[in-house]
Scaffold this motif. Structure first.
Motif, PDB file in Angstrom:
ATOM      1  N   ILE A   1      -5.155  -1.047  -4.313  1.00 54.26           N
ATOM      2  CA  ILE A   1      -6.365  -1.253  -5.117  1.00 54.26           C
ATOM      3  C   ILE A   1      -6.132  -2.365  -6.136  1.00 54.26           C
ATOM      4  CG2 ILE A   1      -7.921  -0.157  -6.788  1.00 54.26           C
ATOM      5  CD1 ILE A   1      -7.151   2.552  -5.403  1.00 54.26           C
ATOM      6  N   VAL A   2      -4.945  -2.389  -6.732  1.00 57.36           N
ATOM      7  CA  VAL A   2      -4.599  -3.403  -7.735  1.00 57.36           C
ATOM      8  C   VAL A   2      -4.135  -4.690  -7.064  1.00 57.36           C
ATOM      9  CG1 VAL A   2      -3.060  -3.958  -9.663  1.00 57.36           C
ATOM     10  CG2 VAL A   2      -3.996  -1.639  -9.427  1.00 57.36           C
ATOM     11  N   LEU A   3      -3.265  -4.578  -6.058  1.00 49.70           N
ATOM     12  CA  LEU A   3      -2.669  -5.769  -5.454  1.00 49.70           C
ATOM     13  C   LEU A   3      -3.690  -6.631  -4.723  1.00 49.70           C
ATOM     14  CD1 LEU A   3       0.705  -4.287  -4.193  1.00 49.70           C
ATOM     15  CD2 LEU A   3       0.387  -6.007  -5.981  1.00 49.70           C
TER      16      LEU A   3
ATOM     17  N   GLU B   1       0.837  -1.189   0.000  1.00 47.69           N
ATOM     18  CA  GLU B   1       0.000   0.000   0.000  1.00 47.69           C
ATOM     19  C   GLU B   1       0.877   1.246   0.000  1.00 47.69           C
ATOM     20  OE1 GLU B   1      -4.006   1.564   2.219  1.00 47.69           O
ATOM     21  OE2 GLU B   1      -2.573   0.441   3.448  1.00 47.69           O
ATOM     22  N   THR B   2       0.482   2.229  -0.784  1.00 50.95           N
ATOM     23  CA  THR B   2       1.163   3.517  -0.826  1.00 50.95           C
ATOM     24  C   THR B   2       0.134   4.630  -0.645  1.00 50.95           C
ATOM     25  OG1 THR B   2       0.843   3.751  -3.212  1.00 50.95           O
ATOM     26  CG2 THR B   2       2.897   2.712  -2.492  1.00 50.95           C
TER      27      THR B   2
ATOM     28  N   LEU C   1       3.439   1.426 -11.877  1.00 49.05           N
ATOM     29  CA  LEU C   1       3.442   0.192 -12.669  1.00 49.05           C
ATOM     30  C   LEU C   1       2.178  -0.631 -12.420  1.00 49.05           C
ATOM     31  CD1 LEU C   1       7.180  -0.889 -12.293  1.00 49.05           C
ATOM     32  CD2 LEU C   1       6.045  -0.209 -14.423  1.00 49.05           C
ATOM     33  N   SER C   2       1.707  -0.652 -11.168  1.00 49.14           N
ATOM     34  CA  SER C   2       0.503  -1.426 -10.838  1.00 49.14           C
ATOM     35  C   SER C   2      -0.684  -0.959 -11.669  1.00 49.14           C
ATOM     36  CB  SER C   2       0.191  -1.306  -9.340  1.00 49.14           C
ATOM     37  OG  SER C   2       1.164  -1.975  -8.569  1.00 49.14           O
TER      38      SER C   2
ATOM     39  N   ILE D   1       0.700 -12.341  -4.981  1.00 51.18           N
ATOM     40  CA  ILE D   1       1.947 -11.572  -5.145  1.00 51.18           C
ATOM     41  C   ILE D   1       2.528 -11.223  -3.780  1.00 51.18           C
ATOM     42  CG2 ILE D   1       2.925  -9.389  -5.977  1.00 51.18           C
ATOM     43  CD1 ILE D   1       0.864  -9.489  -8.262  1.00 51.18           C
ATOM     44  N   VAL D   2       1.669 -10.760  -2.885  1.00 53.74           N
ATOM     45  CA  VAL D   2       2.119 -10.389  -1.538  1.00 53.74           C
ATOM     46  C   VAL D   2       2.300 -11.640  -0.679  1.00 53.74           C
ATOM     47  CG1 VAL D   2       1.525  -9.106   0.552  1.00 53.74           C
ATOM     48  CG2 VAL D   2       1.069  -8.116  -1.694  1.00 53.74           C
TER      49      VAL D   2
END
Length: 411
Positions: free
Chosen positions: A327-329, A210-211, A364-365, A335-336
């Motif tokens: 939101i994407v991940l 998360e960012t 990139l996401s 992946i995580v």
């Protein structure tokens, strides 16, 4: 013997790669290509046959799959070559404190620069480590040359150990990340990866999914200029208008008064003369709603200030910078999850975190390459107090290798 991540890191940090937001080119500074050319040479030397530097300063390379399985997804590992414009990155003189025994670290080039345990309690966990710092007159460049060194060391390990099975791995080193343009010119079709990991985090064991979401705001003010000797009731000084806007910003909504999941409004630049002035600000929040609310607050403050200056006008321009990659991940949880497992396999207790900032992975996401962020081991980024542990860099190398193995095992 293969070079360790620390060996490589010490080579890379002495190359000045600061980016420049005022430059319109990509890369913003040609000197970033100096590191890019060295990285290509080293990649070719360890057997990455297609390594190359493109016209935008990006370095691409491939570690071919060595597994009979044909369904292993292509992974990208990414770090950025530039260092932040916030503090000098010219003539970096790295210092290695071997077998650190605790206590504050006074930097030799500027005795006023002290890495204090009270300010950086992580130092208590690094007793016995080899700690790398600058001499205190420049930043070190651990953000993100530590990540680059770790990817390079992992690449060499995987190529030299064909018994470690993995799918195709793509390497990407970017320019201009620190000024928000890190992936503007990335060729995702050429990259050909299904997803990626940026090696651009801090404390060992951390995985971030998360960012902040981020926008930039430019406020251009047009005042009323007149000779100051005849200004009574007529002058509307654009510099003063800008100052009034800044003065009204909430004191509890600044970077220095917020933490955790709190966002902020942060003025980053002001310039002007009597006739006109410009204000640059960045807005940060973990949610889109919070971001828009802060922008609305800022514009309302501007409107209120302008009421006192009826002869003046302004423009208010919002530019999207990046969005919260969670939101994407969240749509690609493995992946995580695999990164968490890889960190555990590398001997650490995984810690999931949120970044009060952004990475190339944020952009990139949303461009179609979901990207989580893994620790690189550095601390006190963008300052002369920056430091990194050699042993923590080795842990990052192990994490990359374990990730490559995991995706092959579970394909």
């Amino acid at each position: 013997m293969a070079d360790s991540a620390a060996d490589r890191f010490l080579r890379y940090v002495v190359i000045d790669t600061q980016s420049d937001a005022a430059s319109p080119t990509q890369p913003s500074t040609e000197k970033q290509k100096n590191l890019g050319r060295l990285l290509v040479e080293e990649l070719l030397a360890i057997g990455v046959a297609d390594a190359h530097l493109d016209e935008h300063g990006y370095v691409y390379g491939t570690i071919p799959s060595n597994t009979p399985k044909n369904n292993v997804p292509v992974i990208c590992f990414c770090s950025h070559m530039d260092t932040a414009p916030d503090f000098s990155g010219t003539n970096v003189k790295p210092q290695v404190i071997r077998n650190y025994q605790g206590g504050d670290i006074r930097l030799p080039g500027d005795p006023h620069q002290v890495i204090r345990v009270a300010d950086h309690p992580v130092l208590k966990d690094l007793v016995g480590h080899d700690i790398i710092t600058s001499d205190g007159t420049t930043l070190l460049g651990a953000d993100d040359k530590a990540g680059i060194a770790e990817i390079m060391a992992a690449a060499e390990f995987l190529i030299n150990n064909p018994d470690v099975k993995h799918g195709t791995i793509r390497i990407l080193f970017t320019t201009d990340e620190e000024i928000g343009r890190g992936v503007d010119k990335v060729d995702l079709e050429k990259l050909g990866a299904a997803f990626g990991y940026t090696m651009d985090g801090e404390t060992a064991g951390t995985i971030e999914d998360e960012t902040f979401s981020a926008d930039a705001v430019e406020i251009a003010i047009k005042g009323v200029a007149i000779h100051p000797g005849f200004a009574y009731g007529k002058m509307e000084n654009a510099i003063r208008i800008a100052g009034d806007i800044i003065a009204r910003l909430p004191k509890d909504m600044t970077p220095e008064t917020t933490k955790g999941r709190d966002g902020f409004i942060h003025p980053t630049g002001v310039s002007g003369v009597m006739e006109k002035a410009n204000l640059s600000l960045i807005i940060r929040d973990f949610t889109e709603e919070g971001l828009k609310a802060k922008e609305g607050l800022l514009e309302n403050i501007t409107k209120e200030v302008m009421k006192s200056y009826p002869g003046s006008s302004y423009t208010f321009t919002v530019k999207e910078q990046y969005r919260n990659m969670k939101i994407v991940l969240d749509r690609h949880s493995e992946i995580v999850e695999y990164a968490v497992e890889a960190i555990r396999r590398a001997g650490m207790e995984p810690v999931r975190g949120s970044i009060r900032g952004g990475t190339d992975g944020s952009r990139l996401s949303f461009m179609g390459l979901p990207c989580a962020n893994i620790f690189a081991g550095g601390h006190a980024f963008h300052s002369p107090l920056e430091f990194v542990s050699s042993q923590d860099m080795d842990k990052a190398v192990k994490t990359i290798v374990e990730l490559a193995k995991l995706w092959e095992e579970r394909a």
